[in-house]
Motif scaffolding. Structure first.
Motif, PDB file in Angstrom:
ATOM      1  N   VAL A 506      -9.237  53.750 119.537  1.00 32.98           N
ATOM      2  CA  VAL A 506      -8.912  53.162 120.428  1.00 32.98           C
ATOM      3  C   VAL A 506      -6.942  53.577 120.356  1.00 32.98           C
ATOM      4  CG1 VAL A 506      -7.693  51.052 122.260  1.00 32.98           C
ATOM      5  CG2 VAL A 506      -9.958  51.609 121.921  1.00 32.98           C
ATOM      6  N   PHE A 507      -6.526  52.785 119.792  1.00 43.02           N
ATOM      7  CA  PHE A 507      -5.664  52.801 118.666  1.00 43.02           C
ATOM      8  C   PHE A 507      -5.203  54.637 118.739  1.00 43.02           C
ATOM      9  CE2 PHE A 507      -2.132  53.630 115.168  1.00 43.02           C
ATOM     10  CZ  PHE A 507      -1.121  52.603 115.365  1.00 43.02           C
ATOM     11  N   THR A 508      -5.686  55.328 117.973  1.00 42.75           N
ATOM     12  CA  THR A 508      -4.924  56.651 117.800  1.00 42.75           C
ATOM     13  C   THR A 508      -5.869  57.729 118.957  1.00 42.75           C
ATOM     14  OG1 THR A 508      -7.640  57.204 117.174  1.00 42.75           O
ATOM     15  CG2 THR A 508      -6.205  57.218 115.268  1.00 42.75           C
ATOM     16  N   ALA A 509      -6.166  56.820 120.452  1.00 46.15           N
ATOM     17  CA  ALA A 509      -6.328  57.673 121.302  1.00 46.15           C
ATOM     18  C   ALA A 509      -5.285  57.717 122.136  1.00 46.15           C
ATOM     19  CB  ALA A 509      -7.437  56.914 122.119  1.00 46.15           C
ATOM     20  N   SER A 510      -4.530  56.261 122.155  1.00 44.96           N
ATOM     21  CA  SER A 510      -3.154  56.018 122.799  1.00 44.96           C
ATOM     22  C   SER A 510      -2.301  57.030 122.448  1.00 44.96           C
ATOM     23  CB  SER A 510      -3.013  54.564 123.060  1.00 44.96           C
ATOM     24  OG  SER A 510      -2.621  54.060 121.160  1.00 44.96           O
ATOM     25  N   LEU A 511      -2.110  57.259 120.932  1.00 46.13           N
ATOM     26  CA  LEU A 511      -1.061  57.352 120.562  1.00 46.13           C
ATOM     27  C   LEU A 511      -1.313  59.882 120.925  1.00 46.13           C
ATOM     28  CD1 LEU A 511      -0.693  56.758 116.569  1.00 46.13           C
ATOM     29  CD2 LEU A 511       0.304  56.188 118.736  1.00 46.13           C
ATOM     30  N   THR A 516       0.974  64.153 123.505  1.00 48.20           N
ATOM     31  CA  THR A 516       0.558  65.147 124.242  1.00 48.20           C
ATOM     32  C   THR A 516       0.996  65.243 125.043  1.00 48.20           C
ATOM     33  OG1 THR A 516      -1.741  64.820 123.271  1.00 48.20           O
ATOM     34  CG2 THR A 516      -1.378  66.367 125.884  1.00 48.20           C
ATOM     35  N   ARG A 517       1.631  64.074 126.029  1.00 44.33           N
ATOM     36  CA  ARG A 517       2.745  63.530 127.087  1.00 44.33           C
ATOM     37  C   ARG A 517       4.140  63.598 126.804  1.00 44.33           C
ATOM     38  NH1 ARG A 517       4.381  59.004 128.228  1.00 44.33           N
ATOM     39  NH2 ARG A 517       2.954  57.644 127.340  1.00 44.33           N
ATOM     40  N   HIS A 518       4.475  63.240 125.583  1.00 45.09           N
ATOM     41  CA  HIS A 518       5.941  63.855 125.439  1.00 45.09           C
ATOM     42  C   HIS A 518       6.407  66.050 125.056  1.00 45.09           C
ATOM     43  CE1 HIS A 518       6.371  59.841 124.945  1.00 45.09           C
ATOM     44  NE2 HIS A 518       7.549  59.791 125.869  1.00 45.09           N
ATOM     45  N   LEU A 519       5.041  66.636 124.197  1.00 46.74           N
ATOM     46  CA  LEU A 519       5.425  67.141 124.043  1.00 46.74           C
ATOM     47  C   LEU A 519       5.668  68.675 125.414  1.00 46.74           C
ATOM     48  CD1 LEU A 519       3.164  67.528 121.205  1.00 46.74           C
ATOM     49  CD2 LEU A 519       5.452  68.048 120.992  1.00 46.74           C
TER      50      LEU A 519
END
Length: 974
Positions: A506-511, A516-519
C-alpha cells in the motif's frame, strides 16, 4: 504572560448555560469574581493567588459576557467569608475537595517514586503536582506549601539514592575515588591540581601525543574499578543530573560533601567520562590515520615543487603558460595556452606527477616512513584500550587483522612469520598490494609496516560507517542500541506514529501514483514553461532554469527603517538583552548546577546578563568586569555555575516563543510552518578535535547550523564540525527544537540535502525543499520500465525505481526513522551508517531508492512552479541575513573562538544565538510600535511588509562602556 486570541478566549473563558445558573443570585463584582474563579479553576486546576494573576483580556471577555464593566473586578474582595464561600461552592460543583496532610504525604511519596527519577526542575515539578491534584480531584496546596513539599521530596529522593549506591561500593573503591581529589601540586595561579582535573581535560589535536594522553586518562578512570552494572536500571536523566553537578564543582567543594553524596557525584561523572574518553580515543584514531595520509601527500607535493623549480626547461614552459593566462584571462585554452605550451607536453607533465609509480607510490612510501618512525607508537594504546566488535560477516577480515596486529606487535622483524595466517582480502586495497606482499608464495611474505597501515585505514572506514563498533563508547556503540528494542511488539504503534501504512505494498502503491502524477503534470507543462528548458550539450541533455524576474523595490521600507533609527538611535545591545529578560524572564531558565546557592535574585540576574553579553559578543567576561561592582571572579563563578548548554537552549526557546507570541498578523502575516537552514563558519583555535580546515570558505574553524523561520526567528542552532553532515544537522534541528513552531517544510541549499535525507524527511513527516546548485545534472526517475514522457525522457535516469527493495526493507527504514523521532540517537550518528562507504548495506540501498522517489516528486514540483522556487530562495535569503548579523554581534577577538574546550565554544555560540534572538524580539516590538501610528499603517504596502525584517542593526550600539542599569527601560510601550 500568555496572549489570548478570540478563539482561545471563547474556548477557555466562555460561560456555558449550565454554568450561568450558578451566577443567578450574584451581581456586580461578586458575579464577575465568581465567574472568573470558576473558569480559572477549570483551566488551571487551582484558584488564582491574587487578582493580577488573571489576564486582563480574560477579565474583559468575562465582563462582556455578563454585561458588566470590567472595572468592577478590582472591587472583588480577596479576603473574607465571601471568597471562601465561593471557592467552596466551586469545589463542590466541580467535584473537588481541599487537600489534607495525608494528601500532601501521598503526593510526596508519588514524587519520590514516580517523578524525581526523570525530573528535578522546580517549575516542572510544580506543574506535575498540579496535574496530579487535578487527576485526583484535589485542590492543590498553597504555593508556599508546594515549595516546601518539592524541597522535601528532592532531599529525601537524593538521600535514598545516594545511600543505596554508597552501600554497593567497597572500601577499596571508595578510597580510590577519594584519591582522585587529593591535591598533588598547585598551578601558577594558585589553583589546585588534582587527578580529577586531569580527567576533565579535553583531547588535543589529532596526533600521537593526543592519543597517548587520551589513553592515559581512560586508564585512570578504569583503574578506579567501577562495576559495569553500577548504574544499571538508573534512568539516564537522573544520572545526567549528577554528572552535570560534578562537572561544575571544584575538588575542594566535592571534598566537603558527605560520603554518600560525594561517591555518587564521582561515580556518575566517571561513568559518563569513561564513555566520553572512549569516544575521544576513537575520534583520535579516525583523525590521526587521515592525518598521516595527508601529511605524506603534502611532503611529496612540496618535493615535487622543488623538483620543478630545479628543472629550468620545465620552469620556462610553466612561466609561458602563466604569462599567457594572465594576459588573456578570458581567452580560450586552445587559442591562448596551447600556442605557448603544447598540449602534448602538458599531458606528459600530468603523467609524471600523477602516475602511480611517480606520485601515489611516493606518497605510500612516505607514509610508511612516517608511520614506522613516529605514528606506530600509538598502536598499543589503541589496541589495548579499545575493544572492537562487528556482527557483519563481510567485515570479519578486518577483525581478524586486528587480532594479528595485537598478537604480533612486539615481534621483531620486517615481515610476519610464514606460519601466521594474515587476511588480505577485504583489508588491503589493490593499490597497496605491491607494497604489502613482498614475495608471492603460499603463504606470501607480508610487509608488517605496510600491512598495519592498511589495517588502520580499513578500520577507520568501518568505524566511520559504524559497521565496526566499540564497547563502552556512546557515539561509536553498537548501532542496534540506537534502535527501539521493542519494535516487533509495538510495530503497529511505530507505523501509526510516523503515518506510514503497515502494508508495504500500500505504501509503495501510493508513492507510485504520486510520482506518476507529478511526472505527467511536468511533462504536460514543459512546452509552455518559459523558465525551464531541456537543452542539448556535448555530454548529453541538461536541465536549464532561467532566473526569476527581480521583485519591485519596497516603496516605504527605507523610510520605516529610518523612523526606527530616529526613535531608538544608539540603543545599547546590552540594554536590548536586559529589556528582553525583563519582559520574557529567560534568565529563570539558567539554574545552578548545584542544589543550593546564596545570592539574591537581582544580583544574579545582573551578573547573568553581563556573562551572556560577554560570551555572546565574544569579548569575554573580563571585559564586563571593568570598573564595576561585579568583578571577574564573581562573573566567572556565575558563568561556571549557572550557564549550561541545556539552560541556554531553554532560554533561547523562551525568547523565540515570546517573539512568535507578540507578532501582529497584520504586520508579519499568519504563523508559518516553513523553516530555512544553513551553516556559517566561525574561526577557532585548532588544538582540538573539532576545528577543521574548510575547503570552500578557507581557514580553520567550526560550523554553526541555523534553523531560521521566514521572519528571522532562529528556532534552533547546532555546533558542528566542518566535515560533519549538514543533512543530518537539518533533520536534527527539525526534530529537536523546543519552540512552539511546527515545521512541515524545510528549505536548504545543496549541501543540506542528500538522497537518503529525502527518504528520512518523508518518513518523519516534513518536506525537504532544497535550492539545488547543480540542477543541470539532476535526473528524473521513472516508476517502471517502458514509461514514456516525451518532454522529459532526455533527462530521465536509465534505471527505474526498485520498489521491491523498498517493500522488503520498510520495517528497517521505519525502525530507523522512529529512533530519530524518539531521540534514541542523534541524526549524525545514525545517518553515518548510510553513506557511500557503506553502499552495500541493504537498508542504505532501500533508503536511496525511496529518496530517489521523493526527490523526483520534488524536482517535478520545483521545475513546474516558479512560485515554489521563489519561496525557497526567499527563505534561504533570510538565513543569509541572519548570518550577516552574526558578524555585527560576535565581534570580539576577531570573531574567533579563543578556546579549545568544546563546551566553551558551544556555549559562546549559544550566547550569540540568545543575544541575536533578543535583538529580533526587541526589533519586532519597535517596528510594531512605529506601525501603530495610523499614518504608517495606511502608508505601508503589501510589498513593504513582505520585505520587512526585524534584523535591523543601524540603531544598535554593540560597543562602548557597558553599564547595566536595571531600572532604565526602553520606550516600547505606549
Amino acid at each position: 504572560m500568555k496572549r489570548w486570541d478570540e478563539e482561545e478566549l471563547e474556548l477557555h473563558w466562555g460561560l456555558l448555560p449550565h454554568e450561568l445558573k450558578l451566577l443567578r443570585n450574584k451581581t456586580g463584582a461578586t458575579r464577575l469574581g465568581f465567574a472568573v474563579l470558576l473558569k480559572f479553576f477549570q483551566l488551571e486546576g487551582r484558584f488564582p493567588e491574587d487578582p493580577g494573576e488573571v489576564h486582563w483580556a480574560a477579565i474583559k471577555y468575562m465582563a462582556d459576557q455578563l454585561k458588566i464593566t470590567n472595572a468592577v473586578w478590582w472591587d472583588y474582595k480577596w479576603e473574607g467569608r465571601t471568597i471562601k464561600y465561593h471557592r467552596a461552592e466551586i469545589r463542590e460543583w466541580l467535584g473537588f475537595r481541599e487537600s489534607t496532610r495525608e494528601d500532601v504525604e501521598a503526593l510526596e511519596a508519588w514524587l519520590i517514586q514516580e517523578v524525581l527519577d526523570q525530573e528535578h526542575r522546580m517549575d516542572r515539578l510544580r506543574e506535575a503536582v498540579l496535574e496530579r491534584c487535578r487527576t485526583l480531584l484535589i485542590e492543590p496546596p498553597a504555593e508556599e506549601q508546594i515549595r516546601r513539599l518539592l524541597r522535601s521530596s528532592l532531599q529525601k529522593h537524593e538521600t535514598h539514592f545516594c545511600e543505596s549506591l554508597f552501600k554497593r561500593l567497597d572500601p577499596a573503591t571508595l578510597g580510590r575515588l577519594d584519591t582522585l581529589l587529593h591535591l598533588h601540586s598547585s598551578g601558577e595561579d594558585g589553583a589546585e591540581l588534582t587527578v580529577w582535573q586531569t580527567l576533565k581535560a579535553e583531547p588535543g589535536k589529532a596526533g600521537l601525543e593526543s592519543v597517548k594522553e587520551a589513553a592515559l586518562r581512560l586508564n585512570l578512570v578504569r583503574e578506579v574499578g567501577l562495576s559495569d552494572d553500577l548504574f544499571k536500571g538508573v534512568p539516564p536523566r537522573l544520572l545526567e543530573r549528577y554528572v552535570k553537578r560534578a562537572a561544575v564543582e571544584e575538588p575542594f567543594e566535592l571534598r566537603r560533601h558527605a560520603g554518600p553524596l560525594r561517591a555518587t557525584l564521582l561515580t556518575a561523572f566517571l561513568q559518563r567520562r569513561s564513555e566520553d574518553l572512549t569516544d575521544h580515543l576513537v575520534d583520535l584514531l579516525v583523525e590521526t590515520v587521515h592525518k598521516m595520509g595527508k601529511k605524506a601527500e603534502r611532503r611529496i607535493d612540496d618535493g615535487l615543487g622543488e623538483v620543478l623549480q630545479k628543472a629550468p626547461s620545465k620552469m620556462v614552459k610553466l612561466y609561458r603558460m602563466a604569462k599567457a593566462s594572465v594576459d588573456a584571462p578570458k581567452g580560450v585554452v586552445e587559442e591562448v595556452i596551447f600556442p605557448a605550451v603544447p598540449e602534448k607536453w602538458l599531458l606528459t607533465l600530468i603523467r609524471e606527477v600523477e602516475a602511480g609509480a611517480g606520485y601515489r607510490g611516493k606518497v605510500r612510501t612516505a607514509l610508511q616512513r612516517s608511520y614506522r618512525a613516529h605514528y606506530r607508537r600509538m598502536l598499543p594504546d589503541l589496541l589495548n584500550n579499545l575493544e572492537f566488535r562487528c556482527t557483519n560477516t563481510h567485515h570479519q577480515p578486518v577483525m581478524q587483522a586486528l587480532e594479528v596486529l595485537k598478537a604480533n606487535f612486539t615481534r621483531k622483524g620486517p615481515s610476519y612469520p610464514k606460519e601466521i595466517q594474515v587476511p588480505l582480502k577485504g583489508v588491503v586495497s589493490s593499490a597497496w598490494m605491491p607494497l604489502v606482499v613482498e614475495e608471492e608464495g603460499d603463504p606470501p611474505k607480508i610487509n608488517r609496516i605496510a600491512y598495519e597501515i592498511c589495517v588502520l585505514k580499513a578500520l577507520r572506514e568501518q568505524l566511520r560507517c559504524r559497521e565496526i563498533w566499540v564497547v563502552g563508547s556512546r557515539r561509536y556503540r553498537d548501532p542496534e542500541e540506537d534502535l527501539p528494542q521493542d519494535f516487533e511488539e509495538r510495530k503497529t504503534a511505530y507505523y501509526e506514529d510516523l503515518g506510514v501504512p503497515l502494508d508495504a505494498k500500500v505504501f509503495t502503491a501510493s508513492l507510485r501514483e504520486e510520482m506518476t502524477r507529478h511526472l505527467k503534470a511536468l511533462d504536460n507543462e514543459m512546452p509552455s514553461n518559459p523558465k525551464v528548458k531541456i537543452i542539448s550539450k556535448k555530454d548529453g541533455f541538461r536541465i536549464s532554469i532561467s532566473p526569476s524576474e527581480p521583485q519591485a523595490e519596497p516603496e516605504n521600507l527605507t523610510t520605516l527603517k529610518r523612523e526606527v533609527i530616529q526613535r531608538w538611535s544608539g540603543t545599547s545591545l546590552l540594554d536590548v538583552l536586559k529589556e528582553t529578560d525583563l519582559r520574557v524572564n529567560f534568565t529563570q531558565c539558567l539554574r545552578s548546577g548545584t542544589e543550593r546557592f546564596h545570592m539574591d535574585k537581582a544580583t544574579l540576574q545582573r551578573r547573568l546578563l553581563l556573562c551572556l553579553f560577554g560570551l555572546g559578543t565574544n569579548t569575554g567576561i573580563k571585559s564586563m568586569a571593568i570598573e564595576r561592582e561585579d568583578d571577574y571572579k564573581d562573573l566567572y563563578y556565575v558563568r561556571r555555575r549557572f550557564l549550561s548548554i541545556e539552560g541556554l537552549r531553554q532560554a533561547i526557546a523562551r525568547v523565540v516563543n515570546a517573539t512568535l507570541a507578540v507578532r501582529l498578523p497584520q504586520v508579519w502575516g499568519e504563523a508559518t510552518t516553513a523553516c530555512a537552514s544553513d551553516s556559517k563558519q566561525f574561526g577557532a583555535w585548532d588544538q582540538n578535535l573539532l576545528t577543521e580546515w574548510h575547503l570552500r570558505y578557507g581557514g580553520r574553524g567550526v560550523m554553526v547550523y541555523w534553523h531560521v523561520e521566514k521572519n528571522a526567528a532562529c528556532i534552533y542552532s547546532q555546533f558542528k564540525r566542518v566535515s560533519s553532515s549538514e543533512a543530518a544537522a537539518m533533520i536534527e534541528g527539525v526534530l529537536r527544537h523546543c519552540t512552539e513552531m511546527e515545521v512541515d517544510r524545510q528549505y536548504v541549499d545543496s549541501h543540506g540535502q542528500s538522497t537518503v535525507a529525502f527518504a528520512f524527511c518523508r518518513l518523519l513527516g516534513f518536506e525537504l525543499m532544497p535550492r539545488l546548485k547543480g540542477i543541470s545534472r539532476q535526473k528524473l526517475h521513472k516508476t517502471e520500465t517502458g514509461q514514456t514522457f516525451p518532454n522529459l525522457d532526455p533527462v530521465a535516469a536509465s534505471r527505474t525505481i526498485n520498489w521491491e527493495l523498498i517493500e522488503q526493507q520498510l520495517d528497517v527504514m521505519v525502525k530507523h526513522a522512529a529512533a530519530l523521532k524518539l531521540g534514541m540517537a542523534d541524526a549524525e550518528s545514525l545517518l553515518r551508517r548510510f553513506t557511500r562507504n557503506n553502499a552495500q548495506h541493504p537498508a542504505y540501498k532501500a533508503f536511496a531508492e525511496l529518496g530517489k522517489v521523493i526527490k523526483t516528486i520534488f524536482l517535478c514540483r520545483y521545475l513546474g512552479s516558479e512560485e515554489l522556487r521563489r519561496e525557497i530562495h526567499e527563505g534561504l535569503n533570510v538565513v543569509e541575513s541572519w548570518n550577516s548579523t552574526n558578524g555585527f554581534i560576535f565581534y570580539g577577538n576577531g570573531a574567533e573562538l579563543a578556546t579549545n574546550r568544546r563546551e566553551n565554544q558551544e556555549m559562546g555560540l549559544l550566547c550569540l544565538h540568545l543575544l541575536q534572538a533578543s535583538l529580533v524580539y526587541v526589533n519586532t516590538l519597535m517596528i510594531q510600535r512605529v506601525l501603530e501610528n495610523p499614518e504608517w499603517s495606511e502608508r505601508v504596502t503589501a510589498r513593504d511588509l513582505a520585505a520587512l525584517s526585524p534584523l535591523l542593526t543601524q540603531h544598535i550600539n554593540p560597543y562602548g562602556r557597558f553599564e547595566l542599569d536595571m531600572d532604565a527601560r526602553l520606550a516600547l510601550d505606549g
